[in-house]
Design a protein around this motif. Structure first.
Motif, PDB file in Angstrom:
ATOM      1  N   ASP A  71       0.827  -1.203   0.000  1.00  0.00           N
ATOM      2  CA  ASP A  71       0.000   0.000   0.000  1.00  0.00           C
ATOM      3  C   ASP A  71       0.864   1.257   0.000  1.00  0.00           C
ATOM      4  O   ASP A  71       1.831   1.368   0.761  1.00  0.00           O
ATOM      5  CB  ASP A  71      -0.914   0.026   1.218  1.00  0.00           C
ATOM      6  N   GLY A  72       0.512   2.181  -0.873  1.00  0.00           N
ATOM      7  CA  GLY A  72       1.241   3.432  -0.969  1.00  0.00           C
ATOM      8  C   GLY A  72       2.426   3.397  -1.904  1.00  0.00           C
ATOM      9  O   GLY A  72       3.031   4.426  -2.184  1.00  0.00           O
ATOM     10  N   ARG A 105      -9.067  -2.528  -2.156  1.00  0.00           N
ATOM     11  CA  ARG A 105      -7.895  -1.712  -2.423  1.00  0.00           C
ATOM     12  C   ARG A 105      -8.111  -0.898  -3.701  1.00  0.00           C
ATOM     13  O   ARG A 105      -9.002  -1.213  -4.494  1.00  0.00           O
ATOM     14  CB  ARG A 105      -6.641  -2.588  -2.509  1.00  0.00           C
ATOM     15  N   ARG A 106      -7.297   0.139  -3.869  1.00  0.00           N
ATOM     16  CA  ARG A 106      -7.466   1.049  -4.996  1.00  0.00           C
ATOM     17  C   ARG A 106      -6.175   1.165  -5.792  1.00  0.00           C
ATOM     18  O   ARG A 106      -5.114   1.440  -5.221  1.00  0.00           O
ATOM     19  CB  ARG A 106      -7.886   2.434  -4.494  1.00  0.00           C
ATOM     20  N   ASP A 108      -4.418   3.359  -8.719  1.00  0.00           N
ATOM     21  CA  ASP A 108      -4.539   4.631  -9.412  1.00  0.00           C
ATOM     22  C   ASP A 108      -3.697   4.583 -10.688  1.00  0.00           C
ATOM     23  O   ASP A 108      -2.459   4.586 -10.617  1.00  0.00           O
ATOM     24  CB  ASP A 108      -4.070   5.775  -8.518  1.00  0.00           C
ATOM     25  N   LYS A 113       0.220   3.457  -8.514  1.00  0.00           N
ATOM     26  CA  LYS A 113       0.385   2.977  -7.139  1.00  0.00           C
ATOM     27  C   LYS A 113      -0.876   2.270  -6.639  1.00  0.00           C
ATOM     28  O   LYS A 113      -1.979   2.485  -7.139  1.00  0.00           O
ATOM     29  CB  LYS A 113       0.730   4.139  -6.209  1.00  0.00           C
ATOM     30  N   TYR A 115      -3.279   1.515  -3.228  1.00  0.00           N
ATOM     31  CA  TYR A 115      -3.632   2.167  -1.974  1.00  0.00           C
ATOM     32  C   TYR A 115      -4.642   1.341  -1.189  1.00  0.00           C
ATOM     33  O   TYR A 115      -5.453   0.617  -1.765  1.00  0.00           O
ATOM     34  CB  TYR A 115      -4.237   3.549  -2.243  1.00  0.00           C
ATOM     35  N   PHE A 117      -8.062   1.038   0.884  1.00  0.00           N
ATOM     36  CA  PHE A 117      -9.331   1.754   0.815  1.00  0.00           C
ATOM     37  C   PHE A 117     -10.288   1.314   1.909  1.00  0.00           C
ATOM     38  O   PHE A 117     -10.885   2.156   2.576  1.00  0.00           O
ATOM     39  CB  PHE A 117      -9.982   1.570  -0.550  1.00  0.00           C
TER      40      PHE A 117
END
Length: 340
Positions: A71-72, A105-106, A108, A113, A115, A117
């Motif tokens: 994540d990130g 999860r997301r 983009d 990336k 992320y 959610f």
């Protein structure tokens, strides 16, 4: 992949090649972005991929091994665990039902990336009224946006609940199911009613939430007043009822839903190897298309077989209709084995 017949799978390449030359492993979910690209997830190799407008398949996540990390950071370093479904936001962000991580999860596409959610990654039930990212979910099998993408609806199957996430505030709430197993009474308050096993969700233009119950062999709807009723299925598995009243019809292990632009509900009637259509205006069920098993079919082929033409449908060597999506009246479906 915009017109006519297209395909993915059947080859041996792992990616960065024309999709027809690539090998797919249990593709469970597919969506089309506003820009015309396809995104798909493969459950047992835990991978998110993209098919661009030139038909090139590009793996986006690490794949191969399950995990819950990244994540990130760049999606190429992120690990998923049994992803089952996808949803596309108006801004092109791709949301993933990271099923066995009990999360959403997301991805983009603008920065590449991954992320967090919704969900903590620890299965359970908690957090209603608070931030979705800090809430606990069971295995998340399906996600869908309402017509304005104001909220995301989540099939929290293990908790026998349908939950909703406000896309502006990030807060989560339960909109159907009390956590108990059972058949809801028609007209009952949805949040106080039991559910059997809510496997899939879809939201129509009037913000009515449709729920497919896999072993309940039924389609239910939660109306704008928060009341639930069964609209298709009598609780017994079967295939009868085309052309008649939905309540007299039978389903067999339905696993996905979508609403077409006319407000009809398409049902992946998985164990019947068919896609069927429920018309709310008449309360009837009909078959807009069907998928039959073909032991000699390639692993995944997109073909114009859904009536909401131009349509595309994916078949596999164990081709049960599993997952599909509609955009501007166009249907896309994955064919899969009986699986989860």
């Amino acid at each position: 992949v915009d017109h006519g017949e297209a395909s993915a799978g059947g080859g041996s390449a792992t990616g960065d090649r024309p999709a027809q030359q690539c090998r797919l492993v249990e593709p469970f979910g597919i969506v089309r972005s506003p820009s015309g690209e396809f995104y798909l997830v493969e459950m047992t190799i835990h991978r998110l991929s993209r098919i661009d407008r030139q038909g090139i398949l590009q793996p986006l996540t690490a794949g191969d091994q399950p995990g819950n990390s990244g994540d990130g950071g760049p999606a190429s370093a992120a690990r998923l665990n049994g992803p089952h479904a996808l949803a596309i936001a108006p801004d092109g962000a791709v949301y993933l039902a990271d099923t066995w991580n009990s999360r959403v999860r997301r991805f983009d596409p603008r920065d590449g990336k991954m992320y967090a959610f919704a969900g903590t990654g620890v299965a359970g039930f908690s957090g209603d009224g608070g931030p979705a990212v800090a809430a606990q979910f069971g295995n998340v099998y399906d996600i869908a946006f309402d017509a304005g993408a104001r909220r995301m609806v989540v099939a929290d199957l293990d908790n026998r609940r349908i939950r909703a996430i406000d896309m502006r505030s990030g807060l989560v709430s339960t909109i159907a199911g009390n956590g108990e197993r059972g058949i809801p009474a028609d007209g009952a308050l949805a949040v106080a009613a039991p559910l059997v096993d809510p496997r899939a969700v879809a939201v129509d233009a009037h913000d009515q939430v449709y729920i497919a119950e896999r072993s309940g062999h039924a389609l239910r709807v939660v109306d704008g007043a928060g009341r639930i009723r069964t609209v298709v299925g009598n609780g017994a598995p079967g295939a009868r009822g085309d052309g008649g009243a939905g309540r007299d019809a039978q389903l067999n292990g339905p696993k996905h839903l979508d609403c077409d632009p006319a407000g009809n509900v398409l049902i992946a009637d998985t164990e019947n190897h068919r896609i069927r259509r429920y018309r709310p205006a008449t309360g009837t069920v009909e078959p807009p298309g069907s998928v039959r098993s073909n032991a000699y079919a390639p692993p995944l082929t997109l073909r114009p077989e859904i009536e909401t033409a131009p349509g595309m449908i994916a078949r596999s060597s164990r081709s049960l209709p599993w997952k599909f999506a509609l955009r501007n009246g166009t249907g896309f479906a994955c064919g899969m084995g009986s699986g989860s």
